[in-house]
Design a protein around this motif. Structure first.
Motif, mmCIF file in Angstrom:
data_model
loop_
_atom_site.group_PDB
_atom_site.id
_atom_site.type_symbol
_atom_site.label_atom_id
_atom_site.label_comp_id
_atom_site.label_asym_id
_atom_site.label_seq_id
_atom_site.Cartn_x
_atom_site.Cartn_y
_atom_site.Cartn_z
ATOM 1 N N THR A 39 55.573 -11.572 10.572
ATOM 2 C CA THR A 39 55.710 -12.900 9.989
ATOM 3 C C THR A 39 56.077 -12.796 8.511
ATOM 4 O O THR A 39 56.913 -13.558 8.012
ATOM 5 N N ALA A 40 55.476 -11.832 7.812
ATOM 6 C CA ALA A 40 55.832 -11.623 6.407
ATOM 7 C C ALA A 40 57.303 -11.241 6.297
ATOM 8 O O ALA A 40 58.038 -11.723 5.437
ATOM 9 N N GLU B 239 59.752 -12.032 8.389
ATOM 10 C CA GLU B 239 60.640 -13.178 8.657
ATOM 11 C C GLU B 239 60.571 -14.199 7.527
ATOM 12 O O GLU B 239 61.533 -14.906 7.258
ATOM 13 N N THR B 240 59.437 -14.259 6.853
ATOM 14 C CA THR B 240 59.346 -15.123 5.672
ATOM 15 C C THR B 240 60.394 -14.684 4.643
ATOM 16 O O THR B 240 61.076 -15.514 4.032
ATOM 17 N N SER B 241 60.539 -13.369 4.503
ATOM 18 C CA SER B 241 61.536 -12.821 3.581
ATOM 19 C C SER B 241 62.953 -13.245 4.005
ATOM 20 O O SER B 241 63.771 -13.678 3.180
ATOM 21 N N VAL C 150 57.453 -21.398 9.112
ATOM 22 C CA VAL C 150 57.486 -20.273 10.057
ATOM 23 C C VAL C 150 56.103 -20.113 10.675
ATOM 24 O O VAL C 150 55.088 -20.350 10.011
ATOM 25 N N GLU D 213 56.266 -13.218 -4.947
ATOM 26 C CA GLU D 213 55.970 -14.588 -4.540
ATOM 27 C C GLU D 213 54.522 -14.985 -4.837
ATOM 28 O O GLU D 213 53.603 -14.208 -4.623
ATOM 29 N N VAL E 66 50.237 -20.966 2.809
ATOM 30 C CA VAL E 66 49.823 -20.282 4.038
ATOM 31 C C VAL E 66 48.577 -20.980 4.575
ATOM 32 O O VAL E 66 47.617 -21.175 3.822
ATOM 33 N N ILE F 23 54.485 -20.256 -2.019
ATOM 34 C CA ILE F 23 54.538 -20.324 -0.557
ATOM 35 C C ILE F 23 53.149 -20.727 -0.086
ATOM 36 O O ILE F 23 52.152 -20.155 -0.526
ATOM 37 N N MET G 236 57.697 -23.514 0.984
ATOM 38 C CA MET G 236 57.779 -23.062 2.380
ATOM 39 C C MET G 236 56.354 -22.996 2.916
ATOM 40 O O MET G 236 55.416 -22.786 2.150
ATOM 41 N N LEU H 259 52.252 -10.480 3.053
ATOM 42 C CA LEU H 259 53.160 -11.209 2.150
ATOM 43 C C LEU H 259 53.090 -10.617 0.743
ATOM 44 O O LEU H 259 54.100 -10.434 0.076
ATOM 45 N N VAL I 238 53.809 -21.149 5.863
ATOM 46 C CA VAL I 238 53.579 -20.142 6.885
ATOM 47 C C VAL I 238 52.335 -20.556 7.678
ATOM 48 O O VAL I 238 51.254 -20.687 7.108
#
Lengths: 274, 274
Positions: free
Chosen positions: A212-213, A215-217, A92, A28, A7, A5, A67, A21, A69
Motif C-alpha cells: 500500500t505504501a 502504491e501510494t508512491s 487508496v 511526506e 491515514v 497524507i 490523499m 510510508l 490511505v
C-alpha cells in the motif's frame, strides 16, 4: 505539494502502513487517525463501518490532506469505491495493492490469503484477484487468533509459534502448489517472521502494508502530489481512545526503527459522532 | 473499456514487458511496436530519440490505444514527462516502477543499478530514487556486453556466466551493504538466473519489466480503464524492421511460456518518418 497524507484505521494495525510510508516516502508528512475506541471494525455491520469511516475521513479533510490511505481491510472492503467516487482527492485502500503484488509474485498461479474473519468473509481479496486474473487459484483462511495475539504484544517466541502453526495448519497441504501468501491484515506484518518460519521460505509473503505504501508512491506521482521539499519528521497521530494506551502500543510497534517518534504528536481526536 | 494498451520499444527488449503484461493482466489486449530498424536508441542524441518516440506514439494513437507503456529505458528518460503532459491518455515508463520497487525492497538503504551505457549516463534511476528518498545510497554500473549477448541468444551456460561475472565484478565489493539490484534494462530479465547466480541469493533483483506491468495495473485501476470482458488472446505486434528476424526473436523470448503466440499478428509498421 506539501500538504499531509491522511491515514485511517480502526485502531493500531494501520501503524504498520504508517511505518512503511515513513520508510518508502520519507519526505511526506502523515496524519494518522486510529478509531481505537470503536475497534475492531471486523464484526460490525456494513452501515456502521461506512458511517465510522466517513467520520474519520471528515476529520482528515479538515486537516487539508492531499490523499487518504484506508489502512484497514474492513473499511477498504466496505467504503473504498464510495470514497473514490465522492472525494476529489485520491484514495487508496489496502486490498488492491496486496492483490496486485500477489499476481506479480505467483509463478504457480496459486495464492493464499490470511486475514480476519470479516475480511475473509467479505471475499474482497478473491474478487480483487479474480477481477484482474480470472483463472488464479485462491485459498483463503481466517486467522481470528492473530490480532488479539499481536495486541497482547506476542510477536515472537514459542507461544507465537504454537498459535501460528495451529492456525495455519489448513494451508500446509497446499505448500507445493501455493507459492505466495497475502498477509491480508495490517497487524500481520508484525508476526511475519513467525509465519515465514512456519510456512517455509519457498512461500513469498506479501505485506499489504508495504504494498500500500508503494502504491501510494505511484498515486502521488500520477497526480503530481509528491512533497518536493525536505524530509518530513513531524507527523501527527490521533486516537479516539485512551492516549496512554495508544502511545504505548505505538512505541512498541515502531520499536527502535523509527528514531523520531519523540517528534510525533499524539492527540485525542474529536470526531463528530452520529 | 476494451481498447488496447500500446507498448513501444526501440527493438525487442520491451517484449519482456509484454510478457509480464500478458501474465499480470491477461484480460488486456496489447499492441506492440518495436523500432528494430533504428535500434539501439542508447547511443543516439536526445532529439532523435524524442522524434522517433513520437513517431511510434502517433502510430499507436491511430490504433486507439487507451494507455501507452514506454518499455524502453532510453525513451523513458528522454520523453516520459513530455508524453505525460501532452497526451490525454495515461503514459507509464520503465524507470519509476523499478525505482519504487527498489525503495520498497531495500532494508539497508543501498541499491545497485545495472543498465546500458546510455541509461547509466542519463542518471535517470538515481534521480528517480533520490527524488523520493534523498539519503538512499546508489551504485550504478553500465553493462555494455549484456544487450549484444542477449540478442545473440546467449542466456545461460558457461559463456553467459563468464561475461556476467566479469561485467559485475565492480559490484561484488558492495555485496555486504547492497541488498537490492535494479535490472535497469528490459533485456536483462532474460539473464536474471545468471545474474542471481553470480551475485548470490542475498541480493534481491528488481525486474523493471515485472514492476512496469504491475504499475500498469495500478494505473488502469485509477483511471477505471480495466478490460472488464473476457481474457484477451489476440495481440498485435509490429516491427519497423525485418519481419522474419523479429518473429524469430519473439518466439525465442516467449519460449513455450506464451502458448498463444500463434494468435499474435506480426506486421510491418509503416510509420511517418521525418
Amino acid at each position: 505539494m506539501n500538504r499531509p497524507i491522511g491515514v485511517i484505521d480502526s485502531g493500531v494495525g494501520g501503524l504498520t502502513v504508517v511505518h512503511e510510508l515513513m520508510r518508502q516516502l520519507p519526505k511526506e508528512k502523515l496524519i494518522y487517525l486510529g478509531d481505537t475506541q470503536r475497534c475492531p471494525y471486523g464484526p460490525r455491520p456494513e452501515h456502521e463501518v461506512v458511517s465510522f469511516t466517513w467520520e474519520m475521513v471528515d476529520f482528515l479533510l479538515q486537516k487539508d490532506v492531499k490523499m487518504i490511505v484506508i489502512a484497514c481491510n474492513t473499511a477498504t472492503a466496505y467504503t473504498l469505491k464510495e470514497l473514490q467516487e465522492r472525494l476529489d482527492i485520491p484514495v487508496v485502500g489496502v486490498i488492491q495493492p496486496g492483490a496486485r503484488a500477489a499476481i506479480k509474485s505467483t509463478q504457480k498461479n496459486f495464492v493464499g490469503i490470511i486475514g480476519t474473519e470479516g475480511t475473509i468473509r467479505s471475499n474482497a481479496y478473491i474478487e480483487a484477484l479474480q477481477y484482474i486474473k480470472s483463472d488464479i487459484e485462491v485459498n483463503a483462511l481466517a486467522c481470528p487468533m492473530f490480532v488479539p495475539m499481536v495486541e497482547q504484544g506476542i510477536l515472537t517466541g514459542e507461544k507465537a509459534e504454537v498459535i501460528v502453526e495451529e492456525t495455519l495448519r489448513p494451508l500446509l497441504k497446499y505448500r507445493n502448489e501455493m507459492d505466495t501468501l497475502i498477509l491480508g491484515c495490517t497487524h500481520y506484518p508484525l508476526i511475519k517472521g513467525v509465519i515465514q518460519k512456519v510456512l517455509g521460505t519457498q512461500i513469498t509473503l506479501i505485506s499489504s502494508s508495504e504494498e500500500t505504501a508503494r502504491e501510494t508512491s505511484t498515486i502521488l506521482e500520477i497526480h503530481q502530489l509528491f512533497n518536493d521539499g525536505r524530509e518530513e519528521t513531524s507527523h501527527q497521530f490521533y486516537t479516539t481512545g485512551e492516549l496512554d494506551i495508544f502511545t504505548d502500543i505505538t512505541k512498541s510497534i515502531f520499536n527502535s526503527s523509527i528514531d523520531n517518534l519523540q517528534s510525533v504528536t499524539i492527540e485525542q481526536a474529536i470526531i463528530c459522532r452520529n
